[in-house]
Motif scaffolding. Structure first.
Motif, PDB file in Angstrom:
ATOM      1  N   PHE A 167      36.313  80.859  46.275  1.00  0.00           N
ATOM      2  CA  PHE A 167      36.152  81.327  45.753  1.00  0.00           C
ATOM      3  C   PHE A 167      37.819  82.171  46.629  1.00  0.00           C
ATOM      4  O   PHE A 167      39.140  82.019  46.180  1.00  0.00           O
ATOM      5  CB  PHE A 167      36.280  82.609  44.597  1.00  0.00           C
ATOM      6  N   ILE A 168      36.924  82.485  47.297  1.00  0.00           N
ATOM      7  CA  ILE A 168      37.861  82.921  48.383  1.00  0.00           C
ATOM      8  C   ILE A 168      38.891  81.785  49.071  1.00  0.00           C
ATOM      9  O   ILE A 168      40.266  82.091  48.978  1.00  0.00           O
ATOM     10  CB  ILE A 168      37.271  82.911  49.899  1.00  0.00           C
ATOM     11  N   ARG A 169      38.910  79.897  48.420  1.00  0.00           N
ATOM     12  CA  ARG A 169      39.469  78.910  48.874  1.00  0.00           C
ATOM     13  C   ARG A 169      41.094  78.965  47.870  1.00  0.00           C
ATOM     14  O   ARG A 169      41.876  79.082  48.312  1.00  0.00           O
ATOM     15  CB  ARG A 169      38.777  78.107  48.711  1.00  0.00           C
ATOM     16  N   THR A 170      40.279  79.458  46.778  1.00  0.00           N
ATOM     17  CA  THR A 170      40.931  79.109  45.692  1.00  0.00           C
ATOM     18  C   THR A 170      42.126  79.778  45.655  1.00  0.00           C
ATOM     19  O   THR A 170      43.565  79.705  45.980  1.00  0.00           O
ATOM     20  CB  THR A 170      40.457  79.520  44.875  1.00  0.00           C
ATOM     21  N   VAL A 188      45.077  75.105  54.459  1.00  0.00           N
ATOM     22  CA  VAL A 188      44.603  75.354  52.589  1.00  0.00           C
ATOM     23  C   VAL A 188      45.818  75.095  52.394  1.00  0.00           C
ATOM     24  O   VAL A 188      47.191  75.712  52.270  1.00  0.00           O
ATOM     25  CB  VAL A 188      44.567  76.908  53.011  1.00  0.00           C
ATOM     26  N   LYS A 189      45.580  74.712  51.056  1.00  0.00           N
ATOM     27  CA  LYS A 189      46.924  73.363  50.373  1.00  0.00           C
ATOM     28  C   LYS A 189      47.571  75.398  50.082  1.00  0.00           C
ATOM     29  O   LYS A 189      46.940  76.555  49.422  1.00  0.00           O
ATOM     30  CB  LYS A 189      46.442  73.118  49.727  1.00  0.00           C
ATOM     31  N   LEU A 216      43.082  81.874  48.965  1.00  0.00           N
ATOM     32  CA  LEU A 216      44.023  81.606  49.273  1.00  0.00           C
ATOM     33  C   LEU A 216      45.429  80.289  49.180  1.00  0.00           C
ATOM     34  O   LEU A 216      46.541  80.483  49.552  1.00  0.00           O
ATOM     35  CB  LEU A 216      43.205  81.026  50.915  1.00  0.00           C
ATOM     36  N   GLU A 217      44.897  79.676  48.569  1.00  0.00           N
ATOM     37  CA  GLU A 217      44.645  78.518  47.740  1.00  0.00           C
ATOM     38  C   GLU A 217      46.240  78.716  46.949  1.00  0.00           C
ATOM     39  O   GLU A 217      48.027  78.514  47.135  1.00  0.00           O
ATOM     40  CB  GLU A 217      44.408  77.209  47.360  1.00  0.00           C
ATOM     41  N   ARG A 218      46.318  80.245  46.441  1.00  0.00           N
ATOM     42  CA  ARG A 218      46.889  80.703  45.475  1.00  0.00           C
ATOM     43  C   ARG A 218      47.939  81.572  46.485  1.00  0.00           C
ATOM     44  O   ARG A 218      48.574  82.307  45.813  1.00  0.00           O
ATOM     45  CB  ARG A 218      46.127  81.358  44.452  1.00  0.00           C
ATOM     46  N   ARG A 219      47.884  81.855  47.539  1.00  0.00           N
ATOM     47  CA  ARG A 219      48.427  82.711  48.517  1.00  0.00           C
ATOM     48  C   ARG A 219      48.340  84.457  47.787  1.00  0.00           C
ATOM     49  O   ARG A 219      49.668  84.728  48.228  1.00  0.00           O
ATOM     50  CB  ARG A 219      50.009  82.197  48.695  1.00  0.00           C
ATOM     51  N   VAL A 220      47.107  84.290  47.782  1.00  0.00           N
ATOM     52  CA  VAL A 220      47.646  86.375  47.519  1.00  0.00           C
ATOM     53  C   VAL A 220      47.475  86.519  48.259  1.00  0.00           C
ATOM     54  O   VAL A 220      47.456  86.519  49.779  1.00  0.00           O
ATOM     55  CB  VAL A 220      45.759  86.411  46.727  1.00  0.00           C
ATOM     56  N   PHE A 255      43.487  88.767  58.125  1.00  0.00           N
ATOM     57  CA  PHE A 255      43.926  88.440  56.921  1.00  0.00           C
ATOM     58  C   PHE A 255      43.542  89.689  56.014  1.00  0.00           C
ATOM     59  O   PHE A 255      41.877  90.492  56.295  1.00  0.00           O
ATOM     60  CB  PHE A 255      43.291  87.399  56.327  1.00  0.00           C
ATOM     61  N   THR A 307      49.928  89.645  44.674  1.00  0.00           N
ATOM     62  CA  THR A 307      48.480  88.958  44.044  1.00  0.00           C
ATOM     63  C   THR A 307      48.016  89.532  44.800  1.00  0.00           C
ATOM     64  O   THR A 307      47.909  88.950  45.871  1.00  0.00           O
ATOM     65  CB  THR A 307      48.398  87.738  43.792  1.00  0.00           C
ATOM     66  N   SER A 319      48.986  76.477  46.445  1.00  0.00           N
ATOM     67  CA  SER A 319      49.335  75.531  45.624  1.00  0.00           C
ATOM     68  C   SER A 319      50.806  76.041  44.450  1.00  0.00           C
ATOM     69  O   SER A 319      50.358  75.523  43.642  1.00  0.00           O
ATOM     70  CB  SER A 319      48.301  76.391  44.842  1.00  0.00           C
TER      71      SER A 319
END
Lengths: 344, 344
Positions: free
Chosen positions: B115-118, A54-55, B120-124, B147, B69, A57
């Motif tokens: 959304f979950i992917r996004t 998972v990148k 995760l990419e934002r490392r919430v 997680f 976050t 960001s």
DNA sequence: TATTTTTTTGGTAACGTTAACGGTACTAAT
DNA sequence: ATTAGTACCGTTAACGTTACCAAAAAAATA
């Protein structure tokens, strides 16, 4: 398939090692860049998938200096009016593949200030702001620096910034005019605090209609209810009308700043056995979903909520994509419409 | 005061150069770390302010590996139910100085996945999810990997994950029981699609009450309206009742999956001149704000919405702060309550 | 076969921040 | 005068990614 090996995220390096290539090659493969052997790409994609890559960001944004994110500051996200505007923003943002960070200022200046700072720290590409106050130094500073920002729902005359808002004066005017034409002799207005163009405009429209019809504007007829933030609009409308009744004020029409206030007003009138629209006629503002459900169905001013949000995003998007030098700012004014139902 | 010199953000390096110290010293000064001369600190702070320094949180997060976050995925942010739950989340998050990224799945599985992917990419640091589907591989994977995640509003039996939800069976039970006790002979139920514990539970409670009172459960009395996402609940309730009326179905009570459906049902009944509660009694679910405003005021099941959100965040917070090894998961069940008004 | 061109890959540096560690200078204690 | 201790500050490396350029490999041309 998302996989997090032992609660640690997989990096490009991990993939590179497993694939026997360089990190750079992996980056190219995963970002659909040219200059890559299709077979290598396939192999890397497979490994990335297996490892559950998972990148990150943050790293991408740090490097590329764009976040594809905008910040949205609304006064009260639980107010259906803002919900609907937000829907439009959301729809537009999805089209352009933008993320939204939404913040709820509760109409408090300190919050707005704090939120702007936070959004800036997150390096959002732009901000959509529903301003509550009359003027702010911080926002003006952003505007001076040409930070992409669009003011939504309120007019700030003379500010060098993109804006989108409704024709509030017209709204107040046609609402009041309708009440007069229906035979109202004495029309009260219940408004939010007069700290922005929305309240100012509606009051102005109200006055304009009265004057035009040869009626005197009585200042004590304009009820300004303060402290009606955070979803207390309904309560405020209720309290205000109850007070008016208790003080035996005379009126046969009420123009409310928004539908929520109208709901409260209707409730209070009903409790006192006053018939709507026979004894008192009521017009609201916004035309939120529930206004066609309450009894009597609310006559109100329809505002193009979703369109406002949708357009607001696109204005911001344009601003983000353009250079920041341009001196021409767009002011978009949305039309409003009287929706005739039963309450007036 | 926020300043952006020529649309470029100031960095620690810029400050360091101007102050004649190292970048690290600036960092320490601005983060209230020890090992710094108060005078140096003051000087640096002054320069930072002059230059309009705004920290780059991407860099910070990348380095520190925490984002402070969380992500929140709701099916429909314009539904007042979720708005109110969200308020609780927001309040709790503010207390702990956490940011929220909210996403609107519109109840679509593809969106949730995306959304979950996004997020995760934002490392919430964690995710609060109102799940719509019955099961998902991606979410299960997250759970397997420990997680931090909390499932809100729906029960997933046997899943190793923190959950918070209402006692749906009880809600359905007391609602239906009340209708029976009020003398209803034939009670219909209008529910959302049966894809999660909320709908299942409420239906189960409905059945339980019928059986207990010696009534047969008629499957055709349970109306499942599909495609009622995205704020179409009201319309769905309206359509369903209109259809029932057109087909001359016999009933004197309706238990609705939520208040919005009830609003639509009431509207349809009124249009056909059917009196509420005289001819047909109605009970809703959720007790959203507007339910005490419509006519007749809606009898409904009150869910602890704000508390659900508040608690959900705190459960997630705990999970984030604890190690990820723990095998004990908490299941929090919130009580529900019958609010008696006029519609039943 | 030698040379050029094209395709594919790797090395390096950078984005802005912070943590770990080392160093310097000064004060206090021996 | 030497040592130990403290206060303050700087160097370096890292977080994970991508852009740029150079290098290597493969393919095409002479």
């Amino acid at each position: 398939m998302i996989k997090l090996t032992q609660a640690k995220f997989v990096t490009l390096k991990d993939i590179a090692e497993k694939a026997g290539v360089s990190v750079n090659t992996v980056s190219r493969a995963l970002n659909n860049k040219p200059d890559i052997n299709p077979k290598t790409k396939e192999k890397i994609e497979k490994i990335a998938d297996e490892l559950g890559y998972v990148k990150n960001s943050y790293a991408t944004m740090l490097k590329s200096q764009v976040s594809n994110t905008i910040g949205v500051i609304v006064p009260d996200s639980s107010n259906p009016f803002f919900s609907e505007v937000f829907k439009g923003i959301d729809r537009a943002a999805k089209e352009k593949d933008y993320q939204i960070i939404m913040m709820n200022s509760e109409g408090l200046y300190e919050n707005e200030e704090q939120f702007i700072r936070t959004l800036l720290e997150r390096r959002v590409d732009g901000i959509l702001l529903f301003p509550m106050q009359k003027s702010y130094e911080d926002i003006k500073e952003l505007i001076r620096e040409r930070f992409p920002i669009v003011l939504v729902g309120r007019e700030y005359d003379g500010w060098d910034v993109d804006q989108i808002y409704s024709d509030e004066v017209k709204g107040g005017y046609i609402a009041t005019k309708y009440l007069i034409e229906k035979g109202c002799k004495r029309i009260k207005m219940i408004t939010d605090e007069l700290y922005n163009s929305a309240s100012f405009g509606r009051v102005e429209g109200y006055k304009k209609a009265l004057k035009e019809k040869g009626k005197k504007v009585q200042d004590q007829d304009i009820k300004i209810c303060d402290k009606i933030h955070e979803g207390y609009h309904i309560q405020a409308g209720y309290d205000e009308v109850t007070k008016m009744l208790k003080q035996k004020e005379i009126f046969d029409g009420i123009f409310c700043y928004n539908d929520l206030i109208a709901y409260g007003a209707i409730k209070a009138l009903k409790e006192h056995g006053i018939r709507i629209p026979k004894d008192v006629r009521i017009v609201g503002y916004d035309d939120i979903t529930f206004s066609s459900l309450i009894e009597p169905e609310l006559t109100t001013i329809r505002v193009k909520k979703e369109e406002m949000g949708y357009e607001a995003f696109n204005m911001l998007y344009k601003r983000i994509k353009s250079d920041r030098i341009s001196n021409s700012f767009v002011k978009k004014i949305l039309d409003v419409e009287l929706i005739i139902r039963k309450s007036a």
